[in-house]
Motif scaffolding. Sequence first.
Motif, short mmCIF file in Angstrom:
data_model
loop_
_atom_site.label_atom_id
_atom_site.label_comp_id
_atom_site.label_asym_id
_atom_site.label_seq_id
_atom_site.Cartn_x
_atom_site.Cartn_y
_atom_site.Cartn_z
N ALA A 113 0.80 -1.23 0.00
CA ALA A 113 0.00 0.00 0.00
C ALA A 113 0.83 1.28 0.00
O ALA A 113 0.28 2.36 -0.21
CB ALA A 113 -0.93 0.00 1.21
N LEU A 114 2.14 1.21 0.23
CA LEU A 114 2.96 2.41 0.23
C LEU A 114 3.16 2.96 -1.18
O LEU A 114 3.63 4.08 -1.35
CB LEU A 114 4.32 2.14 0.89
N HIS A 119 8.02 0.82 -4.34
CA HIS A 119 8.11 -0.38 -5.16
C HIS A 119 9.41 -0.37 -5.96
O HIS A 119 9.89 0.69 -6.36
CB HIS A 119 6.92 -0.47 -6.12
N SER A 120 9.95 -1.53 -6.19
CA SER A 120 11.17 -1.64 -7.03
C SER A 120 10.85 -2.54 -8.21
O SER A 120 11.12 -3.74 -8.18
CB SER A 120 12.34 -2.20 -6.21
N ILE A 283 -1.83 -1.28 -8.51
CA ILE A 283 -2.94 -1.09 -7.58
C ILE A 283 -2.46 -1.20 -6.14
O ILE A 283 -1.38 -1.73 -5.87
CB ILE A 283 -4.04 -2.14 -7.82
N THR A 284 -3.24 -0.71 -5.22
CA THR A 284 -2.93 -0.81 -3.80
C THR A 284 -3.39 -2.17 -3.27
O THR A 284 -4.51 -2.60 -3.54
CB THR A 284 -3.62 0.31 -3.00
N GLY A 285 -2.52 -2.83 -2.53
CA GLY A 285 -2.89 -4.12 -1.96
C GLY A 285 -1.68 -4.88 -1.48
O GLY A 285 -0.54 -4.43 -1.64
N THR A 286 -1.92 -6.02 -0.87
CA THR A 286 -0.82 -6.89 -0.45
C THR A 286 -0.18 -7.51 -1.69
O THR A 286 -0.74 -7.45 -2.79
CB THR A 286 -1.34 -8.02 0.45
N SER A 287 0.99 -8.12 -1.51
CA SER A 287 1.66 -8.75 -2.64
C SER A 287 0.75 -9.77 -3.33
O SER A 287 0.63 -9.78 -4.56
CB SER A 287 2.94 -9.45 -2.17
#
Length: 310
Positions: A113-114, A119-120, A283-287
Amino acid sequence: MNKVANRQAICETLLERVNEDQEIVVLCSDSRGSASLTPFAERYPDNFVETGIAEQNLVSIAAGLAKCGKRAFAVSPACFLSTRSYEQCKVDVAYSNTNVKLIGISGGVSYGALGMSHHSAQDIAAMTAVPNMRVYLPSDRFQTKKLFAELLADEKPAYIRVGRNPVEDIYQEENCPFEMDKATVLSEGEDLLIVACGEMVGPATLAAKELKAEGIGVTVLDMYCLKPFDEESVRKYASKARAVLTVEEHSPYGGLGAMVAQIVGRDCPRKVINLSLPDSPVITGTSSEVFAYYGLDKNGIKEKAKELVG
């Protein structure tokens, strides 16, 4: 369910070796907790350097220590290590050919969510483009330990990306075939070749098992070594398959898919499809939620595989 993340496996390996090799030094950028390196820092404070949130300094200090004969392991979130300190990685580590192992933790979309700032999705492309820089994405804790045992024995630069959370075991402690800079063959079949790296190896393997039960033969390559790249294995198995599918937690540009397509197109032309993250903020969410949304989970891989060979 495995509860040991790859980053913990790194700490365990370093703890096992530091007693016999006091030249090992670990550096963190206010990241010892998220890197699971607190036990190392507490037990071996003289072999630990905390730079604070200063990733460029982290890499340059690591390079300086390496020039003094230390085995330096610089640990920081992959999103910052591969961007904020890119010049230092290129010049102080790779160009100067110093014995620094750059460990990018919480790689890919681990921070969920960050968002894009954390993200890489570009690090494979960025780091493989640097001369002298090796790039590795181990797939589980057992392979991670095997890889680090080899990295502790050499004196060349490397970038290693691991995720944040534990992943299901692909190998076993007593059965983890490993050859440095050689892809591991997890299954063999002549309908489709799947080449995956990092956390994508797990769902690729599960998809291959279900496809086999449906009469579709799949070869799965665990391409943990992005540079040096195992071109020989890609050629060997692509030439036997009807099509090739690559799976990566990375941008569609400059990563695993591009490397495989370049080799297959040159040496054994086949249709190559790349499953990856999109060329846009995810999108925002867990892996797991992100992977499912973009077809990077078992079901998405299976569906794309059937499209290719169906």
